[in-house]
Write a protein that holds these residues in place. Sequence first.
Motif, PDB file in Angstrom:
ATOM      1  N   GLY A  30       0.813  -1.206   0.000  1.00 32.95           N
ATOM      2  CA  GLY A  30       0.000   0.000   0.000  1.00 32.95           C
ATOM      3  C   GLY A  30       0.847   1.257   0.000  1.00 32.95           C
ATOM      4  O   GLY A  30       2.030   1.242  -0.360  1.00 32.95           O
ATOM      5  N   VAL A  31       0.213   2.359   0.448  1.00 34.42           N
ATOM      6  CA  VAL A  31       0.860   3.668   0.448  1.00 34.42           C
ATOM      7  C   VAL A  31       2.088   3.642   1.352  1.00 34.42           C
ATOM      8  O   VAL A  31       2.066   3.086   2.450  1.00 34.42           O
ATOM      9  N   ASN A  32       3.184   4.228   0.850  1.00 31.21           N
ATOM     10  CA  ASN A  32       4.435   4.352   1.621  1.00 31.21           C
ATOM     11  C   ASN A  32       4.957   3.009   2.123  1.00 31.21           C
ATOM     12  O   ASN A  32       5.535   2.908   3.211  1.00 31.21           O
ATOM     13  N   GLY A  33       4.754   1.945   1.327  1.00 29.59           N
ATOM     14  CA  GLY A  33       5.266   0.634   1.693  1.00 29.59           C
ATOM     15  C   GLY A  33       4.443  -0.122   2.705  1.00 29.59           C
ATOM     16  O   GLY A  33       4.833  -1.192   3.155  1.00 29.59           O
ATOM     17  N   GLY A  34       3.303   0.401   3.063  1.00 33.43           N
ATOM     18  CA  GLY A  34       2.446  -0.257   4.042  1.00 33.43           C
ATOM     19  C   GLY A  34       1.650  -1.398   3.431  1.00 33.43           C
ATOM     20  O   GLY A  34       1.784  -1.701   2.238  1.00 33.43           O
ATOM     21  N   PRO A  35       0.811  -2.050   4.244  1.00 33.18           N
ATOM     22  CA  PRO A  35       0.017  -3.173   3.730  1.00 33.18           C
ATOM     23  C   PRO A  35      -1.031  -2.709   2.732  1.00 33.18           C
ATOM     24  O   PRO A  35      -1.440  -1.546   2.728  1.00 33.18           O
ATOM     25  N   CYS A  36      -1.447  -3.613   1.884  1.00 33.59           N
ATOM     26  CA  CYS A  36      -2.493  -3.292   0.921  1.00 33.59           C
ATOM     27  C   CYS A  36      -3.812  -3.034   1.640  1.00 33.59           C
ATOM     28  O   CYS A  36      -4.100  -3.652   2.670  1.00 33.59           O
ATOM     29  N   PRO A  37      -4.622  -2.112   1.107  1.00 32.66           N
ATOM     30  CA  PRO A  37      -5.927  -1.850   1.731  1.00 32.66           C
ATOM     31  C   PRO A  37      -6.762  -3.112   1.774  1.00 32.66           C
ATOM     32  O   PRO A  37      -6.782  -3.902   0.832  1.00 32.66           O
ATOM     33  N   GLU A  70      -2.972  12.657   4.186  1.00 29.59           N
ATOM     34  CA  GLU A  70      -1.973  11.726   3.682  1.00 29.59           C
ATOM     35  C   GLU A  70      -2.488  10.977   2.458  1.00 29.59           C
ATOM     36  O   GLU A  70      -3.695  10.837   2.251  1.00 29.59           O
ATOM     37  N   ASP A  71      -1.558  10.490   1.668  1.00 29.84           N
ATOM     38  CA  ASP A  71      -1.905   9.665   0.517  1.00 29.84           C
ATOM     39  C   ASP A  71      -2.629   8.410   1.007  1.00 29.84           C
ATOM     40  O   ASP A  71      -2.281   7.815   2.024  1.00 29.84           O
ATOM     41  N   GLY A  72      -3.667   7.999   0.297  1.00 29.68           N
ATOM     42  CA  GLY A  72      -4.425   6.810   0.671  1.00 29.68           C
ATOM     43  C   GLY A  72      -5.572   7.100   1.616  1.00 29.68           C
ATOM     44  O   GLY A  72      -6.365   6.201   1.924  1.00 29.68           O
ATOM     45  N   GLU A  73      -5.684   8.339   2.115  1.00 30.88           N
ATOM     46  CA  GLU A  73      -6.815   8.692   2.985  1.00 30.88           C
ATOM     47  C   GLU A  73      -7.987   9.182   2.152  1.00 30.88           C
ATOM     48  O   GLU A  73      -7.873   9.379   0.932  1.00 30.88           O
ATOM     49  N   GLN A  74      -9.122   9.359   2.805  1.00 29.57           N
ATOM     50  CA  GLN A  74     -10.297   9.879   2.115  1.00 29.57           C
ATOM     51  C   GLN A  74     -10.005  11.260   1.528  1.00 29.57           C
ATOM     52  O   GLN A  74      -9.239  12.035   2.083  1.00 29.57           O
ATOM     53  N   GLU A  75     -10.655  11.541   0.406  1.00 28.35           N
ATOM     54  CA  GLU A  75     -10.523  12.855  -0.206  1.00 28.35           C
ATOM     55  C   GLU A  75     -11.238  13.906   0.652  1.00 28.35           C
ATOM     56  O   GLU A  75     -12.213  13.615   1.351  1.00 28.35           O
ATOM     57  N   ILE A  76     -10.753  15.155   0.597  1.00 27.97           N
ATOM     58  CA  ILE A  76     -11.408  16.266   1.290  1.00 27.97           C
ATOM     59  C   ILE A  76     -12.500  16.817   0.385  1.00 27.97           C
ATOM     60  O   ILE A  76     -12.237  17.214  -0.764  1.00 27.97           O
ATOM     61  N   ALA A 136      -1.530  18.658  -5.227  1.00 27.57           N
ATOM     62  CA  ALA A 136      -2.401  17.542  -5.587  1.00 27.57           C
ATOM     63  C   ALA A 136      -1.567  16.420  -6.199  1.00 27.57           C
ATOM     64  O   ALA A 136      -0.464  16.630  -6.707  1.00 27.57           O
ATOM     65  N   GLY A 137      -2.113  15.198  -6.100  1.00 28.65           N
ATOM     66  CA  GLY A 137      -1.456  14.057  -6.696  1.00 28.65           C
ATOM     67  C   GLY A 137      -1.279  12.919  -5.712  1.00 28.65           C
ATOM     68  O   GLY A 137      -1.821  12.936  -4.605  1.00 28.65           O
ATOM     69  N   VAL A 138      -0.509  11.911  -6.115  1.00 32.43           N
ATOM     70  CA  VAL A 138      -0.205  10.774  -5.266  1.00 32.43           C
ATOM     71  C   VAL A 138       1.304  10.655  -5.149  1.00 32.43           C
ATOM     72  O   VAL A 138       2.057  11.221  -5.940  1.00 32.43           O
ATOM     73  N   GLY A 139       1.742   9.919  -4.135  1.00 31.77           N
ATOM     74  CA  GLY A 139       3.167   9.753  -3.936  1.00 31.77           C
ATOM     75  C   GLY A 139       3.751  10.876  -3.096  1.00 31.77           C
ATOM     76  O   GLY A 139       3.044  11.668  -2.493  1.00 31.77           O
ATOM     77  N   SER A 140       5.086  10.954  -3.090  1.00 28.48           N
ATOM     78  CA  SER A 140       5.779  11.895  -2.219  1.00 28.48           C
ATOM     79  C   SER A 140       5.966  13.272  -2.837  1.00 28.48           C
ATOM     80  O   SER A 140       6.233  14.239  -2.131  1.00 28.48           O
ATOM     81  N   THR A 212      -7.861  14.898  -9.346  1.00 29.21           N
ATOM     82  CA  THR A 212      -6.848  15.813  -8.806  1.00 29.21           C
ATOM     83  C   THR A 212      -6.178  15.284  -7.540  1.00 29.21           C
ATOM     84  O   THR A 212      -5.021  15.582  -7.277  1.00 29.21           O
ATOM     85  N   HIS A 213      -6.906  14.532  -6.710  1.00 29.31           N
ATOM     86  CA  HIS A 213      -6.363  13.998  -5.453  1.00 29.31           C
ATOM     87  C   HIS A 213      -5.724  15.114  -4.615  1.00 29.31           C
ATOM     88  O   HIS A 213      -4.532  15.107  -4.326  1.00 29.31           O
ATOM     89  N   LEU A 214      -6.549  16.082  -4.212  1.00 27.27           N
ATOM     90  CA  LEU A 214      -6.082  17.201  -3.408  1.00 27.27           C
ATOM     91  C   LEU A 214      -5.493  16.712  -2.091  1.00 27.27           C
ATOM     92  O   LEU A 214      -6.102  15.940  -1.366  1.00 27.27           O
ATOM     93  N   ARG A 215      -4.273  17.185  -1.769  1.00 31.66           N
ATOM     94  CA  ARG A 215      -3.582  16.713  -0.565  1.00 31.66           C
ATOM     95  C   ARG A 215      -3.137  17.839   0.359  1.00 31.66           C
ATOM     96  O   ARG A 215      -2.938  17.628   1.559  1.00 31.66           O
ATOM     97  N   ASP A 216      -2.918  19.019  -0.180  1.00 33.88           N
ATOM     98  CA  ASP A 216      -2.259  20.082   0.586  1.00 33.88           C
ATOM     99  C   ASP A 216      -2.853  21.434   0.179  1.00 33.88           C
ATOM    100  O   ASP A 216      -2.776  21.816  -0.988  1.00 33.88           O
ATOM    101  N   ILE A 217      -3.448  22.156   1.137  1.00 29.18           N
ATOM    102  CA  ILE A 217      -4.014  23.492   0.883  1.00 29.18           C
ATOM    103  C   ILE A 217      -3.269  24.491   1.767  1.00 29.18           C
ATOM    104  O   ILE A 217      -3.337  24.406   2.989  1.00 29.18           O
ATOM    105  N   ARG A 218      -2.579  25.423   1.146  1.00 31.67           N
ATOM    106  CA  ARG A 218      -1.857  26.449   1.892  1.00 31.67           C
ATOM    107  C   ARG A 218      -2.499  27.807   1.592  1.00 31.67           C
ATOM    108  O   ARG A 218      -2.621  28.196   0.427  1.00 31.67           O
ATOM    109  N   ILE A 219      -2.890  28.499   2.659  1.00 34.31           N
ATOM    110  CA  ILE A 219      -3.584  29.786   2.542  1.00 34.31           C
ATOM    111  C   ILE A 219      -2.748  30.845   3.236  1.00 34.31           C
ATOM    112  O   ILE A 219      -2.427  30.719   4.418  1.00 34.31           O
ATOM    113  N   TYR A 220      -2.384  31.877   2.501  1.00 33.70           N
ATOM    114  CA  TYR A 220      -1.588  32.975   3.041  1.00 33.70           C
ATOM    115  C   TYR A 220      -2.424  34.258   2.975  1.00 33.70           C
ATOM    116  O   TYR A 220      -2.616  34.820   1.899  1.00 33.70           O
ATOM    117  N   MET A 221      -2.943  34.715   4.129  1.00 33.78           N
ATOM    118  CA  MET A 221      -3.682  35.978   4.185  1.00 33.78           C
ATOM    119  C   MET A 221      -2.655  37.080   4.440  1.00 33.78           C
ATOM    120  O   MET A 221      -2.375  37.443   5.589  1.00 33.78           O
TER     121      MET A 221
END
Length: 486
Positions: A30-37, A70-76, A136-140, A212-221
Amino acid sequence: RYTALADLTPWSAPLQSHHLTANSFQIEHGVNGGPCPSGGLPPFKPGLTAGSINNAAGQYSPFYIRLTREDGEQEITHFSIKLPPGVIGKLAGIPLCSDAAIAQAKSRSHANEAALEEADPSCPAASEIGHTLVGAGVGSVLAQAPGKIYLAGPYHGSAISVVSITDAHVGPFDLGTVVVREALKVNPETGEVFVDATGSDPIPHIIDGVPTHLRDIRIYMDKPEFVINPTSCEPTSTASTLLGSGLNFASEADDVPVTVSSPFQAAGCNGLGFKPQLKLSLIGATHRGGAPKLKAVLRARPGDANIGSAQVTLPHSEFLFNAHIKTICTRVVFKEGNVPGEKCPAGSVYGFAKAITPILSEPLEGPVYLRSSSHQLPDLVAALHNNQVNIALDGHVEGVNNGQIRNTFEAVPDAPVTEFTLEMQGGGKGLLENSTDLCASPHHATADFVGHNGKVEDFRPLLAVSCGKKGKKHKGKRHGYRGARR
């Protein structure tokens, strides 16, 4: 095992020859070398980091928010954000991005149009309050797409909103412009600012057929002199509730809410001054049994800590005119409608209030109601509003010291107010009754103020009255009389 097939045709003989080839692979971990889902609901443990770049109390500073999964988690699918108490934006002087401009940005959603939006933004530059970076995406290694945040007007029941316009052009992929609009709300009792997920656009997950597999949202006000730190140094936090996609990605019915927080604390509160001034006036009847109007004008120095609580005890010369307490608005009715108090009966209005603040272009103003309370006497509530913000300032009225009247605003939002005016009606709607001839001698109230930084200021303002030539001594400079500080 999974097999990929390829059918290759040469340019030299596109109709006569072709070559079939195949290659197989097997998913071994699975993700990051872990077990398969193993099936079932994927995990969802989102992260939140937030805070001011400079956390000096009462100062302007860019504010940063980062949401991750994290990769492999539910989408936001959606998210809400509640800023720490006292972290607010200065809206004064900032124009709004119009609905027509937002519609134009949305129309640039086709390939090769992201560059057009970047070169010629739909929203005016003056309405820009920050920027974003979306991974967005999968992997590192994630694909990073930049965007801008603009202040906008009413949306889904909220008076103000923010709109994020993202350039979805990463490497060879050009998915045009992605527009997501979020409703902003202000808690009318605490002044806390939050993004309302129920009134906001969903996060897109498939654009032109591309996941898209959104993973990281950075907001700069980071608009200069926009975000202001609180003047309280009490530990608090930024909080966010994110919705995971659940088992059925296409349905919101099984979305999984998870709330995460990030600690926040301002610094240097003791260095802020605190010296509010209060002037009190009785207008109209000065004789015993009369029901004068009351006018209170509170002023605060710019740069001081904001007022956290205010308590004023009137002298024995003023009793509560119980016979004039008639119509009272219930707490349920007070909360109905778009503006607090707008559904209350007209008879429950006993005064008017106005607050001037440097962070808003227009004053906050509105009626003062008597509202039902869990205390012995009704609450005195100022329903302040303008076209962007609603605030309900709750006052607790009680009798103390053998009949003296005391009103306490126990929880004032941590926001700068340069002047606050409270005017209560007199005559048949007057809540005050003179117990003596006001012109016979001067009378002083007792004022107790506490700043959000914990500093205390106590003084005894004169209750000014107009008594003709004989009463001139009860007016003027005596307003500024101060007693000993606690």
